[in-house]
Design a protein around this motif. Structure first.
Motif, PDB file in Angstrom:
ATOM      1  N   PHE A  45      -3.754  -1.405  -9.742  1.00 19.13           N
ATOM      2  CA  PHE A  45      -4.177  -1.476  -8.346  1.00 19.13           C
ATOM      3  C   PHE A  45      -4.781  -0.164  -7.835  1.00 19.13           C
ATOM      4  O   PHE A  45      -5.165  -0.090  -6.673  1.00 19.13           O
ATOM      5  CB  PHE A  45      -2.994  -1.870  -7.454  1.00 19.13           C
ATOM      6  CG  PHE A  45      -2.421  -3.221  -7.772  1.00 19.13           C
ATOM      7  CD1 PHE A  45      -3.117  -4.382  -7.470  1.00 19.13           C
ATOM      8  CD2 PHE A  45      -1.185  -3.341  -8.390  1.00 19.13           C
ATOM      9  CE1 PHE A  45      -2.594  -5.627  -7.770  1.00 19.13           C
ATOM     10  CE2 PHE A  45      -0.645  -4.583  -8.688  1.00 19.13           C
ATOM     11  CZ  PHE A  45      -1.355  -5.730  -8.378  1.00 19.13           C
ATOM     12  N   THR A  46      -4.821   0.851  -8.668  1.00 15.79           N
ATOM     13  CA  THR A  46      -5.282   2.193  -8.294  1.00 15.79           C
ATOM     14  C   THR A  46      -4.580   2.702  -7.035  1.00 15.79           C
ATOM     15  O   THR A  46      -5.177   3.374  -6.202  1.00 15.79           O
ATOM     16  CB  THR A  46      -6.823   2.260  -8.106  1.00 15.79           C
ATOM     17  OG1 THR A  46      -7.211   1.433  -7.007  1.00 15.79           O
ATOM     18  CG2 THR A  46      -7.558   1.861  -9.371  1.00 15.79           C
ATOM     19  N   LEU A  47      -3.313   2.342  -6.911  1.00 17.56           N
ATOM     20  CA  LEU A  47      -2.496   2.767  -5.768  1.00 17.56           C
ATOM     21  C   LEU A  47      -1.532   3.847  -6.237  1.00 17.56           C
ATOM     22  O   LEU A  47      -0.562   3.560  -6.939  1.00 17.56           O
ATOM     23  CB  LEU A  47      -1.719   1.579  -5.197  1.00 17.56           C
ATOM     24  CG  LEU A  47      -0.714   1.873  -4.082  1.00 17.56           C
ATOM     25  CD1 LEU A  47      -1.362   2.606  -2.918  1.00 17.56           C
ATOM     26  CD2 LEU A  47      -0.060   0.580  -3.614  1.00 17.56           C
ATOM     27  N   THR A  58      -0.799   5.528   7.864  1.00 16.94           N
ATOM     28  CA  THR A  58      -2.229   5.795   7.971  1.00 16.94           C
ATOM     29  C   THR A  58      -2.849   6.060   6.601  1.00 16.94           C
ATOM     30  O   THR A  58      -3.946   5.574   6.308  1.00 16.94           O
ATOM     31  CB  THR A  58      -2.493   6.995   8.904  1.00 16.94           C
ATOM     32  OG1 THR A  58      -1.844   6.747  10.155  1.00 16.94           O
ATOM     33  CG2 THR A  58      -3.966   7.208   9.129  1.00 16.94           C
ATOM     34  N   THR A  59      -2.158   6.814   5.766  1.00 18.61           N
ATOM     35  CA  THR A  59      -2.659   7.101   4.424  1.00 18.61           C
ATOM     36  C   THR A  59      -2.806   5.812   3.631  1.00 18.61           C
ATOM     37  O   THR A  59      -3.810   5.596   2.952  1.00 18.61           O
ATOM     38  CB  THR A  59      -1.710   8.071   3.688  1.00 18.61           C
ATOM     39  OG1 THR A  59      -1.543   9.243   4.476  1.00 18.61           O
ATOM     40  CG2 THR A  59      -2.257   8.451   2.333  1.00 18.61           C
ATOM     41  N   PHE A  60      -1.816   4.937   3.738  1.00 20.63           N
ATOM     42  CA  PHE A  60      -1.890   3.660   3.043  1.00 20.63           C
ATOM     43  C   PHE A  60      -3.017   2.808   3.611  1.00 20.63           C
ATOM     44  O   PHE A  60      -3.776   2.184   2.861  1.00 20.63           O
ATOM     45  CB  PHE A  60      -0.559   2.900   3.137  1.00 20.63           C
ATOM     46  CG  PHE A  60      -0.596   1.580   2.418  1.00 20.63           C
ATOM     47  CD1 PHE A  60      -0.411   1.518   1.046  1.00 20.63           C
ATOM     48  CD2 PHE A  60      -0.832   0.400   3.109  1.00 20.63           C
ATOM     49  CE1 PHE A  60      -0.462   0.306   0.370  1.00 20.63           C
ATOM     50  CE2 PHE A  60      -0.884  -0.819   2.447  1.00 20.63           C
ATOM     51  CZ  PHE A  60      -0.702  -0.866   1.074  1.00 20.63           C
ATOM     52  N   HIS A  65      -8.447   0.300   2.950  1.00 16.38           N
ATOM     53  CA  HIS A  65      -9.840   0.081   3.356  1.00 16.38           C
ATOM     54  C   HIS A  65     -10.837   0.619   2.326  1.00 16.38           C
ATOM     55  O   HIS A  65     -11.958   0.127   2.246  1.00 16.38           O
ATOM     56  CB  HIS A  65     -10.107   0.698   4.729  1.00 16.38           C
ATOM     57  CG  HIS A  65      -9.458  -0.068   5.833  1.00 16.38           C
ATOM     58  ND1 HIS A  65      -9.984  -1.226   6.348  1.00 16.38           N
ATOM     59  CD2 HIS A  65      -8.302   0.148   6.518  1.00 16.38           C
ATOM     60  CE1 HIS A  65      -9.188  -1.696   7.298  1.00 16.38           C
ATOM     61  NE2 HIS A  65      -8.164  -0.880   7.417  1.00 16.38           N
ATOM     62  N   LYS A  66     -10.419   1.609   1.540  1.00 16.30           N
ATOM     63  CA  LYS A  66     -11.324   2.219   0.566  1.00 16.30           C
ATOM     64  C   LYS A  66     -11.197   1.633  -0.839  1.00 16.30           C
ATOM     65  O   LYS A  66     -12.083   1.838  -1.662  1.00 16.30           O
ATOM     66  CB  LYS A  66     -11.067   3.720   0.488  1.00 16.30           C
ATOM     67  CG  LYS A  66     -11.465   4.466   1.729  1.00 16.30           C
ATOM     68  CD  LYS A  66     -11.129   5.926   1.609  1.00 16.30           C
ATOM     69  CE  LYS A  66     -11.452   6.670   2.894  1.00 16.30           C
ATOM     70  NZ  LYS A  66     -11.022   8.060   2.841  1.00 16.30           N
ATOM     71  N   CYS A  67     -10.132   0.919  -1.133  1.00 21.21           N
ATOM     72  CA  CYS A  67      -9.849   0.505  -2.514  1.00 21.21           C
ATOM     73  C   CYS A  67     -10.809  -0.552  -3.050  1.00 21.21           C
ATOM     74  O   CYS A  67     -10.992  -0.663  -4.258  1.00 21.21           O
ATOM     75  CB  CYS A  67      -8.412   0.038  -2.658  1.00 21.21           C
ATOM     76  SG  CYS A  67      -8.062  -1.549  -1.874  1.00 21.21           S
ATOM     77  N   GLN A 104      -2.396  -8.560   6.938  1.00 16.03           N
ATOM     78  CA  GLN A 104      -3.340  -8.483   8.052  1.00 16.03           C
ATOM     79  C   GLN A 104      -4.754  -8.225   7.539  1.00 16.03           C
ATOM     80  O   GLN A 104      -5.714  -8.821   8.015  1.00 16.03           O
ATOM     81  CB  GLN A 104      -2.920  -7.381   9.030  1.00 16.03           C
ATOM     82  CG  GLN A 104      -3.618  -7.462  10.360  1.00 16.03           C
ATOM     83  CD  GLN A 104      -3.305  -8.771  11.072  1.00 16.03           C
ATOM     84  OE1 GLN A 104      -2.159  -9.145  11.208  1.00 16.03           O
ATOM     85  NE2 GLN A 104      -4.338  -9.467  11.504  1.00 16.03           N
ATOM     86  N   TYR A 105      -4.872  -7.360   6.547  1.00 16.80           N
ATOM     87  CA  TYR A 105      -6.178  -7.048   5.955  1.00 16.80           C
ATOM     88  C   TYR A 105      -6.766  -8.289   5.291  1.00 16.80           C
ATOM     89  O   TYR A 105      -7.965  -8.557   5.428  1.00 16.80           O
ATOM     90  CB  TYR A 105      -6.026  -5.907   4.945  1.00 16.80           C
ATOM     91  CG  TYR A 105      -7.331  -5.411   4.389  1.00 16.80           C
ATOM     92  CD1 TYR A 105      -8.105  -4.507   5.102  1.00 16.80           C
ATOM     93  CD2 TYR A 105      -7.785  -5.830   3.146  1.00 16.80           C
ATOM     94  CE1 TYR A 105      -9.312  -4.037   4.595  1.00 16.80           C
ATOM     95  CE2 TYR A 105      -8.983  -5.371   2.632  1.00 16.80           C
ATOM     96  CZ  TYR A 105      -9.737  -4.469   3.356  1.00 16.80           C
ATOM     97  OH  TYR A 105     -10.934  -4.019   2.847  1.00 16.80           O
ATOM     98  N   LEU A 106      -5.944  -9.030   4.571  1.00 13.70           N
ATOM     99  CA  LEU A 106      -6.419 -10.268   3.944  1.00 13.70           C
ATOM    100  C   LEU A 106      -6.945 -11.241   5.002  1.00 13.70           C
ATOM    101  O   LEU A 106      -7.974 -11.883   4.804  1.00 13.70           O
ATOM    102  CB  LEU A 106      -5.306 -10.925   3.125  1.00 13.70           C
ATOM    103  CG  LEU A 106      -5.009 -10.315   1.765  1.00 13.70           C
ATOM    104  CD1 LEU A 106      -3.711 -10.872   1.188  1.00 13.70           C
ATOM    105  CD2 LEU A 106      -6.157 -10.549   0.799  1.00 13.70           C
ATOM    106  N   ALA A 107      -6.233 -11.334   6.110  1.00 10.96           N
ATOM    107  CA  ALA A 107      -6.649 -12.248   7.182  1.00 10.96           C
ATOM    108  C   ALA A 107      -7.914 -11.754   7.880  1.00 10.96           C
ATOM    109  O   ALA A 107      -8.857 -12.519   8.091  1.00 10.96           O
ATOM    110  CB  ALA A 107      -5.521 -12.421   8.185  1.00 10.96           C
ATOM    111  N   ASP A 108      -7.957 -10.477   8.208  1.00 10.13           N
ATOM    112  CA  ASP A 108      -9.076  -9.933   8.983  1.00 10.13           C
ATOM    113  C   ASP A 108     -10.347  -9.750   8.154  1.00 10.13           C
ATOM    114  O   ASP A 108     -11.426 -10.137   8.583  1.00 10.13           O
ATOM    115  CB  ASP A 108      -8.700  -8.583   9.600  1.00 10.13           C
ATOM    116  CG  ASP A 108      -7.610  -8.701  10.647  1.00 10.13           C
ATOM    117  OD1 ASP A 108      -7.327  -9.829  11.100  1.00 10.13           O
ATOM    118  OD2 ASP A 108      -7.028  -7.651  11.001  1.00 10.13           O
TER     119      ASP A 108
END
Length: 128
Positions: A45-47, A58-60, A65-67, A104-108
Motif C-alpha cells: 500500500f506504500t503506507l 493530517t499526515t495520513f 490524497h497523494k497515494c 469517506q475518501y472512497l465515497a467522496d
C-alpha cells in the motif's frame, strides 16, 4: 481489461495475506502477525508504518490524497485496518479515525459506498 485483471489478482493476493495475518493472530503469534502487517502496509500500500501509527490525522490524510491507489486497493486497505481494531485501546484510537477517512475518501472521490463499510463506520465510532 488488462489493468482490471492485474488489480483483481493483486486484491486476491492481499486477501490471502490478510487471512494469513488473522491465522497468525489466532495461533497467538502476534509478533509475526504484526511484522507481516507492517510489511504489507509498506510494500503493498506504500503506507509507511510511522504515518499509520502517528496520531496526526493530517499526515495520513495527505498520504491518502497523494497515494493514487485504485478504489479496490483502498477498500482492501480498509479491510486490513478494520481487522486491526480491538487489539488495544491505543491502537484503536489511532486506526479508527484513519479508517473513517478511507471510507469517506472512497465515497467522496470514487463514489463508492458499500453497505458493509457503512455498518463498519457505525461500529468504529466506539473506538473514536
Amino acid at each position: 481489461m488488462y489493468r482490471k485483471d492485474l488489480i483483481t489478482a493483486e486484491i486476491q493476493k492481499l486477501a490471502e495475506v490478510l487471512a494469513k495475518i488473522m491465522g497468525l493472530k489466532l495461533e497467538g503469534k502476534l509478533k509475526d502477525a504484526e511484522e507481516l502487517f507492517n510489511e504489507t502496509m509498506e510494500n503493498s500500500f506504500t503506507l509507511p508504518v510511522d504515518i499509520l501509527e502517528s496520531e496526526d490525522r493530517t499526515t495520513f490524510e495527505n498520504w491518502l490524497h497523494k497515494c493514487n491507489l485504485p478504489a479496490e486497493k483502498l477498500d482492501s486497505l480498509s479491510e486490513f485496518l478494520y481487522y486491526e481494531l480491538g487489539i488495544s485501546t491505543e491502537k484503536n484510537q489511532v486506526i479508527a479515525p484513519k479508517l473513517n477517512l478511507i471510507y469517506q475518501y472512497l465515497a467522496d472521490e470514487h463514489k463508492i459506498v458499500h453497505l458493509v463499510n457503512l455498518y463498519r463506520q457505525k461500529t468504529i465510532q466506539q473506538y473514536i
